[in-house]
Write a protein that holds these residues in place. Sequence first.
Motif, PDB file in Angstrom:
ATOM      1  N   GLY A 163     -49.450   1.661   5.987  1.00  0.00           N
ATOM      2  CA  GLY A 163     -48.207   1.057   6.453  1.00  0.00           C
ATOM      3  C   GLY A 163     -47.227   0.703   5.351  1.00  0.00           C
ATOM      4  N   GLU A 164     -47.586   1.004   4.107  1.00  0.00           N
ATOM      5  CA  GLU A 164     -46.676   0.689   3.009  1.00  0.00           C
ATOM      6  C   GLU A 164     -45.520   1.689   2.950  1.00  0.00           C
ATOM      7  OE1 GLU A 164     -48.772   0.266  -0.637  1.00  0.00           O
ATOM      8  OE2 GLU A 164     -50.094  -1.322   0.125  1.00  0.00           O
ATOM      9  N   ASN A 165     -44.396   1.257   2.373  1.00  0.00           N
ATOM     10  CA  ASN A 165     -43.193   2.096   2.309  1.00  0.00           C
ATOM     11  C   ASN A 165     -42.915   2.728   3.670  1.00  0.00           C
ATOM     12  OD1 ASN A 165     -42.998   1.678  -0.542  1.00  0.00           O
ATOM     13  ND2 ASN A 165     -44.652   3.145  -0.788  1.00  0.00           N
ATOM     14  N   PRO A 166     -42.668   1.916   4.676  1.00  0.00           N
ATOM     15  CA  PRO A 166     -42.631   2.404   6.063  1.00  0.00           C
ATOM     16  C   PRO A 166     -41.665   3.560   6.282  1.00  0.00           C
ATOM     17  CG  PRO A 166     -41.531   0.271   5.867  1.00  0.00           C
ATOM     18  CD  PRO A 166     -42.257   0.513   4.590  1.00  0.00           C
ATOM     19  N   VAL A 167     -42.145   4.551   6.973  1.00  0.00           N
ATOM     20  CA  VAL A 167     -41.320   5.681   7.389  1.00  0.00           C
ATOM     21  C   VAL A 167     -41.454   5.830   8.889  1.00  0.00           C
ATOM     22  CG1 VAL A 167     -41.410   6.936   5.216  1.00  0.00           C
ATOM     23  CG2 VAL A 167     -43.205   7.279   6.888  1.00  0.00           C
ATOM     24  N   SER A 168     -40.419   6.311   9.509  1.00  0.00           N
ATOM     25  CA  SER A 168     -40.415   6.489  10.962  1.00  0.00           C
ATOM     26  C   SER A 168     -39.366   7.532  11.295  1.00  0.00           C
ATOM     27  CB  SER A 168     -40.068   5.170  11.664  1.00  0.00           C
ATOM     28  OG  SER A 168     -38.768   4.753  11.298  1.00  0.00           O
ATOM     29  N   VAL A 169     -39.266   7.872  12.566  1.00  0.00           N
ATOM     30  CA  VAL A 169     -38.211   8.773  12.994  1.00  0.00           C
ATOM     31  C   VAL A 169     -36.854   8.172  12.648  1.00  0.00           C
ATOM     32  CG1 VAL A 169     -37.105   9.821  15.005  1.00  0.00           C
ATOM     33  CG2 VAL A 169     -39.595   9.828  14.815  1.00  0.00           C
TER      34      VAL A 169
END
Length: 423
Positions: A157-163
Amino acid sequence: MALLALGINHKTASVEVRERVAFVPEQMAEALEQARRSASLKEVAILSTCNRTELYCSTDLAGTRALLEWLGSYHGLSADALQSCSYAYWDEEAARHMMRVASGLDSLVLGEPQILGQLKSAHAVSQQHGTLGAELGRLFQQTFAVAKQVRTDTAIGENPVSVAYAAVSLAQHIFADLSRSRALLIGAGETIELVARHLVNAGVSQITVANRTLNRAVDLAGEFNGEAILLGDIPEALVKADIVIASTASQLPILGKGAVEAALKKRKHRPIFMVDIAVPRDIEPQVAELDDIYLYTVDDLREVIEENQRNRESAAQEAEAIIETGAHEFFRQLRSLAAVDTLTALRGQAEQTRDQELERALRQLDNGKDPAQVLTQLARGLTNKLLHQPTIQMRKASAEGRSELLQAVQELYQLAGPEKTDS
């Protein structure tokens, strides 16, 4: 009873299919009951997001055809069409798949956290409408525990990326300086909130939020010193927008080709960057045909997302190990629970035999019979009755060559096997 996870996702089905098979919240109560009745399911829960539709079931059925036929019938698709792009996992594989989904390992964006909340909502809805029982309930709870451990013990969950992050990253590749760009966000849900945060972090300071209800738009826009408008005001806002990102739960497109074409004329054909994250889509596909429009869907974000995924692969390997342990542990507990009924019946039978023999012994004592003789008969009677049926079944198994039953008895009672002699 078997556990089944059946569905389609971004890996197996196109966005056109996924948007047709998606469920909106208003359909869930009806869909859950119909699925349970039509496919003869004991328990069922439905997860429906922009990238997947999955059904988690407890069922006696040996196949998935009935469920595919119901799903196709509900959405106006043939079962054969769904069969070609669906997957089905049974029992421990179903548990493992559900845990991978909850941990973000099966997501378009590796490790994205939103899916866990969506799975918790699916659990709550099925529980509310009475289609969740003990077996699926235990699986959900174990899944949530495993997903929490993955988040705690790995760097997934580090350096969160998502759409949402991928959409903003793509905008940064197109605009040299985002601080000079105006953004129009259509929708006011969690994804759009994430988009707004990423845009502000990237330097965008002028944000307009358009939503079906003004109150929610006002709340969200207020967090970013933005402007709130209704969906009907989008044509006017579009004239000023350099970036348009849409994510609503609408079943029909909100932004059509005509409105965009009219806005471009007023903008003197200054380009607009658009990302349609919604499934079903919020922006008509024909908008992409217009000059000066750069329109992307969730499927177009793959390259950006794949680059971000590479940063999480080592954490994902650690997560897979946690999930493997969690799935094994769940089915170990399930098998232990399956033994409870048998153990209860065995103990009940033994206690009934004990009570009968004890009652007989007490009558003999009341009649003045020698206590030592009564105790001897009590012990012999208990031994004979408790071993009578097992003895018959072991002899029968031996005659039929079923040595596994004899081995099981030796293991149960810690008996030494027959000694082998030298020939």
